[in-house]
Write a protein that holds these residues in place. Sequence first.
Motif, PDB file in Angstrom:
ATOM      1  N   ALA A  97       0.838  -1.205   0.000  1.00 53.81           N
ATOM      2  CA  ALA A  97       0.000   0.000   0.000  1.00 53.81           C
ATOM      3  C   ALA A  97       0.870   1.252   0.000  1.00 53.81           C
ATOM      4  N   LYS A  98       1.961   1.234   0.770  1.00 57.61           N
ATOM      5  CA  LYS A  98       2.868   2.377   0.767  1.00 57.61           C
ATOM      6  C   LYS A  98       3.516   2.551  -0.610  1.00 57.61           C
ATOM      7  N   LEU A  99       3.868   1.428  -1.236  1.00 54.69           N
ATOM      8  CA  LEU A  99       4.483   1.494  -2.559  1.00 54.69           C
ATOM      9  C   LEU A  99       3.481   1.999  -3.592  1.00 54.69           C
ATOM     10  N   THR A 100       2.235   1.583  -3.477  1.00 57.60           N
ATOM     11  CA  THR A 100       1.192   2.075  -4.390  1.00 57.60           C
ATOM     12  C   THR A 100       1.044   3.585  -4.259  1.00 57.60           C
ATOM     13  N   ALA A 101       1.034   4.064  -3.025  1.00 66.33           N
ATOM     14  CA  ALA A 101       0.914   5.514  -2.807  1.00 66.33           C
ATOM     15  C   ALA A 101       2.097   6.257  -3.428  1.00 66.33           C
ATOM     16  N   LEU A 102       3.302   5.703  -3.246  1.00 69.31           N
ATOM     17  CA  LEU A 102       4.487   6.335  -3.816  1.00 69.31           C
ATOM     18  C   LEU A 102       4.427   6.332  -5.338  1.00 69.31           C
ATOM     19  N   ARG A 103       4.010   5.215  -5.926  1.00 68.19           N
ATOM     20  CA  ARG A 103       3.908   5.132  -7.387  1.00 68.19           C
ATOM     21  C   ARG A 103       2.835   6.069  -7.920  1.00 68.19           C
ATOM     22  N   THR A 104       1.721   6.156  -7.219  1.00 72.05           N
ATOM     23  CA  THR A 104       0.637   7.035  -7.673  1.00 72.05           C
ATOM     24  C   THR A 104       1.082   8.487  -7.676  1.00 72.05           C
ATOM     25  N   GLU A 105       1.801   8.880  -6.616  1.00 70.78           N
ATOM     26  CA  GLU A 105       2.308  10.251  -6.548  1.00 70.78           C
ATOM     27  C   GLU A 105       3.336  10.503  -7.646  1.00 70.78           C
ATOM     28  N   ALA A 106       4.234   9.508  -7.861  1.00 69.84           N
ATOM     29  CA  ALA A 106       5.252   9.649  -8.899  1.00 69.84           C
ATOM     30  C   ALA A 106       4.618   9.675 -10.284  1.00 69.84           C
ATOM     31  N   ALA A 107       3.544   8.899 -10.487  1.00 71.37           N
ATOM     32  CA  ALA A 107       2.853   8.892 -11.780  1.00 71.37           C
ATOM     33  C   ALA A 107       2.298  10.277 -12.100  1.00 71.37           C
ATOM     34  N   ALA A 108       1.742  10.940 -11.101  1.00 69.90           N
ATOM     35  CA  ALA A 108       1.219  12.287 -11.326  1.00 69.90           C
ATOM     36  C   ALA A 108       2.346  13.256 -11.679  1.00 69.90           C
ATOM     37  N   ARG A 109       3.493  13.114 -10.995  1.00 66.17           N
ATOM     38  CA  ARG A 109       4.625  13.986 -11.315  1.00 66.17           C
ATOM     39  C   ARG A 109       5.158  13.711 -12.710  1.00 66.17           C
ATOM     40  N   LEU A 110       5.214  12.438 -13.071  1.00 65.99           N
ATOM     41  CA  LEU A 110       5.706  12.080 -14.403  1.00 65.99           C
ATOM     42  C   LEU A 110       4.775  12.619 -15.485  1.00 65.99           C
ATOM     43  N   ASP A 111       3.464  12.544 -15.253  1.00 61.18           N
ATOM     44  CA  ASP A 111       2.507  13.071 -16.231  1.00 61.18           C
ATOM     45  C   ASP A 111       2.676  14.582 -16.402  1.00 61.18           C
ATOM     46  N   GLN A 112       2.909  15.285 -15.286  1.00 62.51           N
ATOM     47  CA  GLN A 112       3.135  16.733 -15.375  1.00 62.51           C
ATOM     48  C   GLN A 112       4.431  17.033 -16.113  1.00 62.51           C
ATOM     49  N   ALA A 113       5.471  16.262 -15.796  1.00 63.04           N
ATOM     50  CA  ALA A 113       6.746  16.490 -16.470  1.00 63.04           C
ATOM     51  C   ALA A 113       6.623  16.213 -17.967  1.00 63.04           C
ATOM     52  N   MET A 114       5.881  15.179 -18.326  1.00 64.30           N
ATOM     53  CA  MET A 114       5.678  14.861 -19.736  1.00 64.30           C
ATOM     54  C   MET A 114       4.913  15.966 -20.446  1.00 64.30           C
TER      55      MET A 114
END
Length: 553
Positions: A364-381
């Motif tokens: 669950a902690k890893l999912t939260a970290l990935r979800t947050e990173a996914a949002a950052r990656l989408d913004q960076a893209m």
Amino acid sequence: MLRSLTIRDMLLIDRLELDLRPGLNVLTGETGAGKSILLDCLGFVLGWRGRADLVRQGADLGEVIAEFDLPAGHGAEAVLREAGIEAEDTLILRRTVTPEGRRQAWANDRRVGAELLRNLSDHLVELHGQHDDRGLLDPKGHRALLDDFAGSAPLLAEVRSAFSALSRARRDRETAESHLQQLKAEEDFLRHAVGELDKLAPEPGEDAVLDVRRRALQQAEKVREDMARAVQALSPQGAEGVLRDAQRWLEGAAERGAAVFEGRLDAPLAALTRAMAELSEAQAGIDHALDVLDADPSELERVEERLFAIRAMARKHSVTPDDLGLLTQDLRRRLDALDGADRDMAALEKAESTARAAHLALCAKLTALRTEAAARLDQAMAAELAPLKMERAVFRTEVRPDTPGQEGADAVAFTVATNPGAPSGPLNRIASGGELSRFLLALKVCLTEGTSGLTMIFDEIDRGVGGATADAVGRRLRRLAEEAQVLVVTHSPQVAALGAHHWRVEKRVIDEKTLSTITGLDAAERVDEVARMISGDQITDAAREAARALIEA
């Protein structure tokens, strides 16, 4: 960083030494000049699978040598150490091939296999193109790319450790369940066998002791029989009676014939008297000996009964008599395990449940970290796609629930929609050739930020774009080259003009042999090459001016 590449007698190359540098390295040349051959040779020395006909026609041996700089802490160091090779600040890979296809490879003068070369290449070189990119276009690798972007390595290591603990707990419980089923299937046998063995209670070495005692008692029985015959022979019905009759008869004869014998029977009578005394003594000795033999007349029966019971039990269980004690211990242990199975199973089930809860919590902690990173990656893209003339395209990193495992409980996929409102889908299905090139470049810029010590090769990633879009692609490549060495094979003058170092690949016929050569270009030669890319074979002054403008922009 790839410092140099030396090629001898490979494909259309007879001799080539290419000294590469940090930053953006550009390779240009006409179609068919041999740019792809250079990449084939690099792939060969890195252990990649490729074409089989690599040796130049007429040559006895083809060879490629690649020299890399390894900064401290480079990922290739761990691969080398695991292979027993000392890691140095320079790594030299050398690989040869014969016309028959026999290949040999070395890493810093140590013989190695192709698998080690491929493992090293994962930390040394990345090859990107429209159709051959394994990392960005393959959804199987998207989760790992997102984890690199998220910096989730420490947490991912905890998840893997927790999953290993869960797997062990599950195996322990399943093994115990299987063992319990086996025990339950033989429960009746175990209880009956342990009861029999406990009742018999055989001791180690008892069989031999009983056998010796039995033989002794059997011999005593035969002795007793002989002594009984002796007693019978000496009894009143035997010698004693005969002697007494002889004595009585002689006494009568002596009394009646006293005048005749004149004492001549006195000596025989005295002898008979002595014989009777000796006979009495013999009978007394035999009786005393029989008393010793008859101390326990039933002992032989008891010894034989015990001996035969032990041997029958040994035959029943197919063991030696001396192993009956060990058999008893083993059967009792299995019976104790059966009797304590409920308690043990409860403990194992609790341990598995605890391990599963710990694993899911980390997931669950890893999912939260990935979800947050996914949002950052989408913004960076989004920020990267706008300068590449794709401001209307939408890039999304999807993080979906998946079966919990050692990589967490998420499936990750990169999807795109080229226009607002259009359906999204996988990169290689939705984007056109030119769009795909730009998506890949933008994604690589975002994912490699802060990366060092890596050589990235882009094989005509600018295909399908031109003008301002090609210029934007070139500028992104140059930005990427600020933190990593970049080698780009291009037909775009806009991209070529932005390179820090420029090489031209040409095909020439020398002594009726077609060979590919590569030449480093100085400033003037570089202007002419970019001008050729603009205008074709006829280089005009206008093309040169345009080339200078691109280079100086």
